[in-house]
Each structure stands twice: as structure tokens, then as C-alpha cells.
Design a protein around this motif. Structure first.
Motif, PDB file in Angstrom:
ATOM      1  N   ILE A 241      31.258 107.448  -3.804  1.00  0.00           N
ATOM      2  CA  ILE A 241      29.858 107.052  -3.986  1.00  0.00           C
ATOM      3  C   ILE A 241      29.506 107.034  -5.472  1.00  0.00           C
ATOM      4  O   ILE A 241      28.877 106.089  -5.965  1.00  0.00           O
ATOM      5  N   LEU A 242      29.914 108.081  -6.198  1.00  0.00           N
ATOM      6  CA  LEU A 242      29.627 108.162  -7.627  1.00  0.00           C
ATOM      7  C   LEU A 242      30.313 107.030  -8.387  1.00  0.00           C
ATOM      8  O   LEU A 242      29.729 106.453  -9.320  1.00  0.00           O
ATOM      9  N   PHE A 243      31.537 106.685  -7.989  1.00  0.00           N
ATOM     10  CA  PHE A 243      32.246 105.583  -8.636  1.00  0.00           C
ATOM     11  C   PHE A 243      31.486 104.273  -8.440  1.00  0.00           C
ATOM     12  O   PHE A 243      31.269 103.520  -9.398  1.00  0.00           O
ATOM     13  N   MET A 244      31.066 104.003  -7.201  1.00  0.00           N
ATOM     14  CA  MET A 244      30.349 102.764  -6.914  1.00  0.00           C
ATOM     15  C   MET A 244      29.034 102.695  -7.687  1.00  0.00           C
ATOM     16  O   MET A 244      28.697 101.669  -8.288  1.00  0.00           O
ATOM     17  N   GLU A 245      28.276 103.801  -7.687  1.00  0.00           N
ATOM     18  CA  GLU A 245      27.003 103.806  -8.398  1.00  0.00           C
ATOM     19  C   GLU A 245      27.218 103.717  -9.906  1.00  0.00           C
ATOM     20  O   GLU A 245      26.362 103.183 -10.621  1.00  0.00           O
ATOM     21  N   GLY A 246      28.354 104.243 -10.393  1.00  0.00           N
ATOM     22  CA  GLY A 246      28.685 104.076 -11.806  1.00  0.00           C
ATOM     23  C   GLY A 246      28.881 102.613 -12.154  1.00  0.00           C
ATOM     24  O   GLY A 246      28.420 102.137 -13.207  1.00  0.00           O
ATOM     25  N   VAL A 247      29.562 101.876 -11.264  1.00  0.00           N
ATOM     26  CA  VAL A 247      29.730 100.431 -11.457  1.00  0.00           C
ATOM     27  C   VAL A 247      28.371  99.737 -11.454  1.00  0.00           C
ATOM     28  O   VAL A 247      28.104  98.844 -12.278  1.00  0.00           O
ATOM     29  N   HIS A 248      27.489 100.160 -10.556  1.00  0.00           N
ATOM     30  CA  HIS A 248      26.153  99.564 -10.485  1.00  0.00           C
ATOM     31  C   HIS A 248      25.342  99.846 -11.750  1.00  0.00           C
ATOM     32  O   HIS A 248      24.562  99.000 -12.210  1.00  0.00           O
ATOM     33  N   MET A 249      25.518 101.055 -12.315  1.00  0.00           N
ATOM     34  CA  MET A 249      24.826 101.359 -13.574  1.00  0.00           C
ATOM     35  C   MET A 249      25.308 100.447 -14.691  1.00  0.00           C
ATOM     36  O   MET A 249      24.513  99.967 -15.505  1.00  0.00           O
ATOM     37  N   LEU A 250      26.606 100.183 -14.715  1.00  0.00           N
ATOM     38  CA  LEU A 250      27.148  99.245 -15.708  1.00  0.00           C
ATOM     39  C   LEU A 250      26.578  97.849 -15.507  1.00  0.00           C
ATOM     40  O   LEU A 250      26.261  97.149 -16.470  1.00  0.00           O
ATOM     41  N   GLN A 251      26.447  97.451 -14.230  1.00  0.00           N
ATOM     42  CA  GLN A 251      25.904  96.125 -13.933  1.00  0.00           C
ATOM     43  C   GLN A 251      24.470  95.978 -14.431  1.00  0.00           C
ATOM     44  O   GLN A 251      24.028  94.878 -14.751  1.00  0.00           O
ATOM     45  N   GLY A 252      23.744  97.106 -14.468  1.00  0.00           N
ATOM     46  CA  GLY A 252      22.367  97.066 -14.949  1.00  0.00           C
ATOM     47  C   GLY A 252      22.267  96.860 -16.444  1.00  0.00           C
ATOM     48  O   GLY A 252      21.236  96.407 -16.954  1.00  0.00           O
ATOM     49  N   LYS A 253      23.338  97.193 -17.178  1.00  0.00           N
ATOM     50  CA  LYS A 253      23.322  97.078 -18.633  1.00  0.00           C
ATOM     51  C   LYS A 253      24.171  95.916 -19.154  1.00  0.00           C
ATOM     52  O   LYS A 253      23.881  95.359 -20.218  1.00  0.00           O
ATOM     53  N   TYR A 254      25.217  95.596 -18.424  1.00  0.00           N
ATOM     54  CA  TYR A 254      26.147  94.569 -18.892  1.00  0.00           C
ATOM     55  C   TYR A 254      26.479  93.598 -17.757  1.00  0.00           C
ATOM     56  O   TYR A 254      26.218  93.886 -16.590  1.00  0.00           O
ATOM     57  N   ASP A 255      27.051  92.477 -18.133  1.00  0.00           N
ATOM     58  CA  ASP A 255      27.610  91.554 -17.148  1.00  0.00           C
ATOM     59  C   ASP A 255      29.038  92.033 -16.870  1.00  0.00           C
ATOM     60  O   ASP A 255      29.965  91.743 -17.636  1.00  0.00           O
ATOM     61  N   VAL A 256      29.210  92.801 -15.794  1.00  0.00           N
ATOM     62  CA  VAL A 256      30.495  93.429 -15.495  1.00  0.00           C
ATOM     63  C   VAL A 256      31.588  92.379 -15.300  1.00  0.00           C
ATOM     64  O   VAL A 256      32.734  92.583 -15.723  1.00  0.00           O
ATOM     65  N   VAL A 257      31.237  91.269 -14.684  1.00  0.00           N
ATOM     66  CA  VAL A 257      32.230  90.209 -14.459  1.00  0.00           C
ATOM     67  C   VAL A 257      32.778  89.713 -15.788  1.00  0.00           C
ATOM     68  O   VAL A 257      33.989  89.557 -15.969  1.00  0.00           O
ATOM     69  N   GLN A 258      31.869  89.476 -16.752  1.00  0.00           N
ATOM     70  CA  GLN A 258      32.322  89.018 -18.071  1.00  0.00           C
ATOM     71  C   GLN A 258      33.128  90.087 -18.783  1.00  0.00           C
ATOM     72  O   GLN A 258      34.089  89.789 -19.500  1.00  0.00           O
TER      73      GLN A 258
END
Length: 486
Positions: free
Chosen positions: A432-449
Motif C-alpha cells: 500500500i505504501l509503495f503504491m501511494e508513494g507512486v501516486h505522490m510522485l504522480q502528483g508532482k511529476y509526470d511519472v510516465v515521462q
């Protein structure tokens, strides 16, 4: 019987390969046949239900477009809506109403002569019914031309990636794409497969692993502690998100590989700072459907009521939204609770804004997110519980957390109260923490890019890690997607 996530992937590979090998003029036939096969894999006879509503709505759309008389147009629209809602009422709600009539009749000393119908609920009935209804409503409003190609219209309703669990598409977004020539594009294939991989990870690694915990708690709440019930409720919130958004990612990804673009259905909902924001980020295709076709017409129709029009519109919308999810009082309670939460936030929005302005931004955000996730997990107890009685029991036990935790701290013996190995519980929390960590990154950066800009070795390393996680941590127990039942 129904496709599980792994079988879906193999089915997708076969269909996609054939799709790009065929000339454009035959592709709609392939997709329609594949969609029919996909649906008939569950219960073949139920394809006739889809066929019935497809024929009704196809001709209703043409009649709506050709009819200049407004009164007649409205009758055609009503005919279409009645046909769709009627099918939904018979298969999904008939026994619910009949059971309640039976209970009332027995209480009054009478016997209900109406028999119980022994029928299975067709998979995804609520989804493709709402998608079909959006077509006739949009044609009636003049926002969409009636589709003359019967096969293409049928494909709009039955497109297999999103047939049984959405997203609930609008005709303006999808219909024209089936007419357009879709060419093989490397970028579409890569981004589509990457999205499918992430969806599979969320489903078989996170959701199905969390299901082990939530099934234990919700199947037998009377033999679990208050702490266990609270943990089960929170984990179910993340389970249903990973299960449903995982399916949406697989659907969007599989469509994207073939060149089709479906609407985003989830946008990091647990990053919401209010329940109102949560419902803008959760199941977006359904939320916007209710907003456009139910909430807004109610508010406009009752605009003389002022503030009460909003209040009434929210309560009615979420009452129906809860009932849409299932034929049971627990779903109604779930919907009403969320409706009341939105009414509260609407009526207190100015006072809450002033209050939060007095707090540091990080503190205000943290409080908002904590309260939102807490309330959503609380309301989903009614969604997940076996019945209303179990849900009320679990809710009644929640205050016990405040006595059990201090006792654990004083005795230096902390236990979740769930009969599961500690390492497995820790793995669930870590995921859960890993997934939400990815979501936090998505809020600041374009994770795909960010991923695409990495060297090839890094990119493929990330993909291999996800694949290995699916293979070694995935729960391959043929557990169906939760929203297939709706």
C-alpha cells in the motif's frame, strides 16, 4: 464462469494480433465477435439481453434524430430509457423489492403471491445499461448524431475491454474512433502494455493479497477485535481501489494498444482532502454520468429552491448511486452516508476554509486526507459487509479501538487480531505504501515521462521488477474483479 485477469491478457493478445492483421473494414467485425465471445463466456443466453437493448436503442437513436416534434422525441427517449431500466429492474432489483414486499406482507399477516425469480445477474449489466442510456440521451439533446451502422453501434455498447466494468463511455468519445483507421503505433503499444502491467500489479499483487485480510474480517466480524475490524475496513478501501482501478488500467491499456482512447476512471482518489474531491477522483465515468444526467437536471429543475436544490440533488443522486451498486439496503446506506457527507461539506465549506487557513498547509492537507480516507473506509463497511446487521455490528465495535490500543501499548503486546502471519501483514502494508508513494510522485511529476527518460536498462529493469512481483507475489486464485458483480 468468467475470464480471470491472466486469461484476459491471453485473450487480448490473440484479439490484438488479429486486429492489426485485418484490413480496417473488417476490424469492427472482429471486435464485435470477440466482445460477444467475451460476454458469452459467462452465460451465453444473456447475450440476448444485450441484443434486445441494442436493437431498441439503435432505432430509438435514429427516430430521435429524425423527429422534429419535441413531444414525440421525448416519447422515443422515454421508450428507450424504460427498456433499459426495465431490464435492469427485472434482473437486478426484482427480487429485492419482492423480498421487501414479502416481509411487509408477513408482518401484516398476509402472504405475498409473487414468486422469487431464480436468475443470475448478468455481468456488468449496470455498466452497459448506463452507457447505452447515455447514447440516447445525448442524441436527444442534439450532442451526438445517431449512429447508422448497426455493427458499430453494437460495438459501442459491447466493446470488450470496458464491457463489464467500465469506464462508462459517452458516445462523443468512442463512436467516432470505431470508424477511424487505427494504425500500429509503437508508442501506443508501449504505453498501453505499461498501463496493463501496472493494472495487473495492482489487481493480483495488491488487491488479491489484501482480499485475504478483508475476507477474514468481513466473513466473521463477531470473532475479531475492534483493531482487526478497523484494519479490515481500511484495507478494504485500498483493496477495492486496486481491484477496480487495476481493471480500468487493463481496459484502458488494452484499448490503447489498438489505438482507442478511453476516458480516465481514477485520479489518485486517496490524495483527496475532502469527500467531495474524492468523488471527483473516484470512478470518474460514473460520477460524471450521475452529475450530467441526474444531479444537474435536478438542480436546474429546482433552481427556485436555492441552496436546498443542491442539498436535495446530492441526497437523491447518492441515494440512487448507492442503489446502483447493488440491490440491498446496505448499498442504500452506503450511498446516503456519502450523500450526507457531501451535503455537510457543501453547507460548511466557507467555515472549513477559514479554519484550515489558520493551519499550516501541510497540517491542513494531512488532516483533510486523514479524515477523508477514514470516512470512506467507514462508509465502505456497509458496502463490503455481508448484510446490514454485520455492518452495524462492525461500526459499533470501532470505538473499541481507543481502549484496545492503549491496552496493547501498556502490555507491550501489539496484535492485529487477524489470524495471518505478521510478515504477510507487513507485506500488505508495504505494498500500500509503495503504491501511494507512486501516486505522490504522480502528483508532482509526470511519472510516465520520468520512466521514458531513463536509460533502456533502467526502464526494462522497472518492467522486470513488476513482472517478477506479479509472478512471485501475485495471488492466482481466480478471484474475480469486484465490480464484475455490478
Amino acid at each position: 464462469m468468467l475470464f480471470n485477469s491472466i486469461e484476459f491478457v491471453f485473450f487480448f493478445i490473440i484479439v490484438t494480433g488479429a486486429f492489426f492483421l485485418l484490413p480496417h473494414k473488417f476490424r469492427w467485425v472482429l471486435l464485435l465477435v470477440a466482445s460477444c465471445f467475451f460476454y458469452m463466456f459467462f452465460k451465453p443466453i444473456y447475450i440476448l439481453i444485450l441484443g434486445f437493448t441494442i436493437v431498441i436503442d439503435y432505432y430509438a437513436g435514429i427516430l430521435l434524430e429524425n423527429e422534429p416534434d419535441k413531444a414525440k422525441k421525448k416519447r422515443y427517449l422515454v421508450m428507450s430509457l424504460v427498456a433499459n431500466i426495465g431490464v435492469l429492474a427485472v434482473f437486478k432489483y426484482f427480487n429485492f423489492f419482492n423480498d421487501n414486499i414479502t416481509s411487509v406482507a408477513e408482518y401484516m399477516g398476509y402472504k405475498n403471491p409473487i414468486p422469487y425469480l431464480s436468475i443470475l445477474l448478468p455481468i456488468g449489466l449496470s455498466f452497459h445499461t448506463f452507457q447505452a442510456m447515455s447514447y440516447t440521451i445525448e442524441v436527444y439533446r442534439g450532442n451526438q448524431r445517431a449512429e447508422r451502422h448497426f455493427g458499430i453501434y453494437s460495438l459501442y455498447v459491447m466493446f470488450y475491454p470496458q464491457l463489464v466494468a467500465g469506464p462508462i463511455e459517452r458516445p462523443q468519445n468512442v463512436l467516432h474512433q470505431f470508424h477511424e483507421v487505427q494504425t500500429f503505433k509503437y508508442d501506443n503499444v508501449v504505453s498501453g502494455l505499461r498501463l496493463m502491467l501496472w493494472g495487473m500489479f495492482k489487481k493480483v499483487v495488491i488487491a488479491d493479497r489484501l482480499a485475504v485480510v478483508t475476507d477474514m474480517v468481513f466473513s466473521d466480524p463477531h470473532h475479531h477485535s475492534s483493531v482487526a475490524i478497523a484494519i479490515g475496513a481500511v484495507m478494504f478501501a485500498f483493496q477495492i481501489f486496486c481491484d477496480f482501478s487495476g481493471y480500468s488500467d487493463i481496459a484502458l491499456g488494452s484499448a490503447r494498444v489498438m489505438g482507442f482512447k478511453l476516458m480516465l476512471n481514477f485520479d489518485r482518489p486517496f490524495n483527496s482532502k475532502s469527500v467531495t474531491e474524492f468523488w471527483r477522483r473516484w470512478h470518474i465515468s460514473l460520477s460524471t454520468w450521475f452529475n450530467d444526467y441526474l444531479f444537474n437536471p435536478i438542480v436546474v429543475g429546482l433552481r427556485n429552491w436555492g441552496t436546498m436544490a443542491i442539498v436535495f440533488g446530492l441526497l437523491i443522486t447518492f441515494f440512487i448511486s448507492g442503489f446502483w451498486h447493488g440491490a440491498g439496503w446496505k448499498f442504500v446506506i452506503y450511498g446516503v452516508l456519502n450523500g450526507l457527507a457531501l451535503v455537510y461539506e457543501y453547507l460548511t465549506r466557507k467555515k472549513r476554509k477559514k479554519l484550515f487557513k489558520k493551519l499550516p498547509v501541510p497540517v491542513a492537507n494531512a488532516i483533510g486526507k486523514f479524515c477523508t480516507v477514514g470516512f470512506i473506509a467507514f462508509s465502505w463497511i456497509f458496502f463490503r459487509a455481508e448484510n446490514v446487521s454485520d455492518a452495524l455490528y462492525m461500526v459499533g465495535r470501532l470505538p473499541g479501538v481507543f481502549t484496545e490500543i492503549p491496552q496493547m501499548i501498556s502490555s507491550r503486546h501489539f496484535s492485529t487480531g487477524i489470524q495471518l502471519a505478521p510478515m504477510r501483514m507487513l507485506l500488505c502494508v508495504a505494498l500500500i505504501l509503495f503504491m501511494e508513494g507512486v501516486h505522490m510522485l504522480q502528483g508532482k511529476y509526470d511519472v510516465v515521462q520520468l520512466v521514458e527518460r531513463r536509460p533502456v536498462a533502467v526502464r526494462w529493469g522497472i518492467y522486470y521488477v513488476l513482472v517478477l512481483a506479479i509472478l512471485y507475489l501475485g495471488m492466482f486464485n481466480n478471484k474475480e474483479f469486484i465490480y464484475f458483480q455490478f
